[in-house]
Scaffold this active site. Structure first.
Site, mmCIF file in Angstrom:
data_model
loop_
_atom_site.group_PDB
_atom_site.id
_atom_site.type_symbol
_atom_site.label_atom_id
_atom_site.label_comp_id
_atom_site.label_asym_id
_atom_site.label_seq_id
_atom_site.Cartn_x
_atom_site.Cartn_y
_atom_site.Cartn_z
ATOM 1 N N SER A 87 -33.969 114.709 -17.462
ATOM 2 C CA SER A 87 -33.171 114.800 -18.865
ATOM 3 C C SER A 87 -31.685 114.014 -18.587
ATOM 4 C CB SER A 87 -33.063 116.123 -19.058
ATOM 5 O OG SER A 87 -31.997 116.894 -18.497
ATOM 6 N N ASP A 98 -29.421 121.397 -16.247
ATOM 7 C CA ASP A 98 -28.989 120.958 -14.967
ATOM 8 C C ASP A 98 -28.860 119.204 -14.712
ATOM 9 O OD1 ASP A 98 -31.640 120.387 -15.182
ATOM 10 O OD2 ASP A 98 -32.349 121.723 -13.340
ATOM 11 N N ASP A 100 -30.575 116.533 -12.299
ATOM 12 C CA ASP A 100 -31.355 116.190 -11.125
ATOM 13 C C ASP A 100 -30.902 114.960 -10.495
ATOM 14 O OD1 ASP A 100 -33.197 118.363 -11.854
ATOM 15 O OD2 ASP A 100 -34.098 116.994 -13.398
ATOM 16 N N ASP A 155 -29.546 119.940 -8.776
ATOM 17 C CA ASP A 155 -30.901 119.898 -8.166
ATOM 18 C C ASP A 155 -30.807 118.478 -7.374
ATOM 19 O OD1 ASP A 155 -31.735 122.358 -8.936
ATOM 20 O OD2 ASP A 155 -33.236 121.495 -10.213
ATOM 21 N N LYS A 219 -39.139 118.596 -26.897
ATOM 22 C CA LYS A 219 -38.477 119.400 -25.716
ATOM 23 C C LYS A 219 -37.978 120.993 -26.232
ATOM 24 C CE LYS A 219 -35.796 118.507 -22.515
ATOM 25 N NZ LYS A 219 -34.769 118.070 -21.515
ATOM 26 N N TYR A 228 -43.159 125.023 -21.506
ATOM 27 C CA TYR A 228 -42.463 124.043 -20.946
ATOM 28 C C TYR A 228 -42.193 124.386 -19.423
ATOM 29 C CZ TYR A 228 -38.592 120.443 -20.426
ATOM 30 O OH TYR A 228 -37.765 119.513 -20.078
#
Length: 668
Positions: A87, A98, A100, A155, A219, A228
């Site tokens: 995202s 978060d 990624d 993450d 989303k 989701y």
């Protein structure tokens, strides 16, 4: 000059938007802002600073890892790179999202070095207290380090490029070249493909701004409807992004509002299992052994119910976790979406109507299964609950094949709770039945303290199998306790079948007391010069104001109650039944699944526990309901009045009992 055609088929319409469609686009944008899907500029700047700091830490890590095996010249030239995906890279992140991220290193830096060196460097180089909830998970399918950096969830995955001795310092260098995959394992290819897929999606949509706003809407809709979560058998963020991108390709000139409306129409009528493709699949590229999605060649690919295929080589299915039940739920929500968006586009409803919350707990089901994962420490629970979460869909697959089950739907997230028990009987109630009688809510001060501490949430044995869960010093060295000094409270005993054996009264393990008794022969004399074996003096003895000494006995000292702390995460599965049988026995499916979970190396007997119980909707915990939601209540029983002269002669007819699932409780 011919206009570029996006996708594997020509567009359905290239019509320019009307004034009414432009107004609907503006209304959608305003509603998404009102729904809080956009974060402030200050929050975005904070994200950029965190990524810049990660870049510095990554280069320091690569230099340190290089120094272990290479010469000084290689160390000087060594750099690492951080790429984002998901995202954040798509530009559809919001408050609390978060980031990624992917660490890319040259070929001589290993995954073992990543998990051994990177966590400590994070804590050392970041501002004091900035790193919290540090959780390395080397045993995941794609090994990952999870943590929070200045309150932003990260993450972080890792990949070493086998074809590069040095990573280019050029900031424009990217990962699009397929030859970078040469020599990589399937896991390493998956690590790189997060960024590669995201970049391909953005390159394959005609209007990125239109795509991003439409994706924000889809989303939010999917999250509100609890569909989701890839880990639970629903499409994840990348899958929803590819679906929206495909609609953008079919309507390249449309506004975001039109794309959202067409999304529901097209995906509801899509001829599944025909795959959704953003471009033709690339075959016959021999740079990696990772398989390319091919239902003609692989039977597992033919079993995918709603295949959505990633555009980057090697093409993979992003929705392989979708099962029969989750597909039914998705199609039901798509059908509702068609109805709602049609009302919106004709001015009969506002955009807010599309984003109403799910009714999973309030009205969708009468019966539920509760999967209770629990651990004696928060560190252990972070690992154990994450593993159980990844296996819940396996239990759903088993359950939905039962002839009496029409649909088994897992909720898309778990509920974390903390409990403090006074004895092992109470602890058994928590880990076996999910009792909420001993819930503990940390104070704001405790929560703030926890946020400010750097915590290694995974035991050392997950990084090195030879290490045991002893204390870990700041430099990462294991500090083993001296023999006889261990103070850990022994775990409750378990039977061969895994059931907790509750302690008989008086047989509980001894708990440390707040003040150990003094041996009789060492007790001081009392005022009369006689030894008082029960008295314990504090120094020379406490005194009254007049100077007389006062004896203090152990009975006068309040003992601190010993508490057994346990952390739980509950996952809920809604059950829709066919013709209600007299009873429903799911014990075989549950026991098979629990045996599979216990066989994992992550399971530590006496530390981790697992139970599955059934529950009615009227008995659901209060914390699964949000403010404004109404918890289901038992129906009121209607009593029939009888004439006095008939009451003694005629017994009331007994109504058949409602369906009660056979007990599925099990614990390990």
């Amino acid at each position: 000059m011919t206009e570029r055609v996006y996708g594997v088929t020509p567009p359905i319409s290239t019509a320019l938007p009307t004034e009414a469609e432009k107004r609907m686009h503006q209304a959608l944008h305003e509603e998404l802002r009102a729904q809080g899907t956009f974060e402030s500029r200050a929050e975005t700047e904070a994200r950029k600073k965190v990524i810049a700091q990660l870049e510095k830490i990554t280069t320091a890590f690569v230099k340190k890892a290089t120094a272990e095996t290479q010469n000084s010249f290689m160390v000087r030239e060594a750099v690492g790179r951080v790429f984002t995906y998901g995202s954040y890279r798509l530009g559809v992140y919001g408050p609390g999202s978060d980031i990624d991220t992917l660490v890319v290193a040259p070929k001589h830096v290993t995954t073992e070095q990543y998990f051994r060196l990177f966590p400590n460097l994070l804590v050392e180089m970041a501002p004091p207290g900035a790193i919290t909830d540090l959780t390395p998970v080397p045993d995941a399918f794609v090994p990952i380090i999870k943590f929070e950096f200045s309150g932003i969830s990260i993450d972080l995955i890792f990949c070493s490029i086998k074809g590069l001795t040095q990573i280019p310092e050029d900031k424009s260098w990217n990962l699009t070249d397929n030859t970078l995959l040469r020599g990589l394992s399937e896991n390493e290819v998956r690590s790189l493909n997060g960024t590669r897929v995201t970049d391909e999606i953005l390159n394959l949509v005609p209007e990125p701004a239109t795509f991003k706003l439409a994706l924000r809407a889809i989303k939010l809709w999917a999250q509100r409807k609890a569909i989701y979560a890839n880990i639970m058998g629903f499409p994840g963020g990348v899958a929803w992004a590819m679906l929206v991108a495909r609609v953008c390709q079919l309507y390249p000139k449309a506004t975001s509002a039109v794309v959202v409306n067409k999304f529901f129409h097209i995906m509801l009528k899509w001829p599944w299992p025909l795959p959704v493709l953003l471009k033709d699949i690339e075959y016959n590229i021999s740079v990696t052994r990772a398989p390319v999605w091919n239902p003609k060649l692989y039977s597992s690919d033919r079993n995918h119910r709603m295949p959505i295929i990633t555009p980057a080589y090697p093409a993979m299915c992003a929705t392989h976790n979708i099962n029969r039940s989750s597909k039914v739920v998705i199609m039901q929500e798509l059908e509702k979406g068609v109805q709602v968006t049609e009302e919106i586009m004709t001015g009969r409803a506002p955009w807010k109507a599309l984003f109403t919350k799910h009714t999973f707990f309030t009205s969708d089901f009468r019966y539920y299964l509760t999967v209770i994962s629990s651990s004696r420490t928060k560190d252990a629970q972070n690992v154990w609950s994450g593993f159980i979460e990844s296996r819940v869909r396996v239990l759903v697959n088993k359950i939905e094949n039962h002839p009496a089950i029409v649909l088994a739907r897992p909720f898309n997230k778990g509920y974390d709770r903390q409990h403090r028990c006074k004895n092992y009987d109470q602890l058994g109630e928590v880990v076996t039945n999910g009792s909420l009688a001993y819930l503990y809510k940390p104070t704001p001060e405790e929560e703030e303290k926890a946020k400010g501490e750097a915590k290694m949430e995974v035991k050392a044995e997950l990084i090195n199998a030879e290490l045991k869960p002893e204390s870990v010093s700041q430099d990462g060295q294991v500090i083993k306790p001296e023999p006889g000094t261990e103070t850990e409270t022994p775990p409750p005993a378990t039977a061969a079948g895994g059931t907790i054996i509750k302690s008989e009264p008086g047989t509980e393990p001894a708990l440390p007391t707040s003040a150990p008794p003094v041996a009789p022969e060492s007790a001081p004399n009392n005022a009369d010069g006689v030894k008082n074996e029960d008295a314990v003096k504090n120094g020379d003895g406490a005194k009254h104001e007049d100077g007389d000494k006062v004896e203090v006995t152990l009975a006068d000292i309040p003992e601190k109650e010993q508490e057994l702390e346990v952390f739980t995460t509950n996952y809920y599965i809604g059950l829709q039944l066919g013709k209600a049988p007299a009873s429903l026995d799911l014990s075989r499916e549950v026991q098979e699944w629990m045996t599979m979970c216990r066989s994992s190396d992550l399971y530590k007997e006496g530390v981790n526990f697992l139970a599955v119980t059934h529950i009615k909707n009227t008995m659901l915990p209060d914390d699964v309901f949000e403010p404004g939601e109404v918890k289901p209540r038992p129906p009121k029983k209607k009593l029939k009045r009888q004439a006095p002269d008939e009451s003694s002669a005629q017994q009331p007819t007994k109504k058949p009992k409602p369906f009660e699932p056979a007990s599925t409780a099990a614990v390990s």
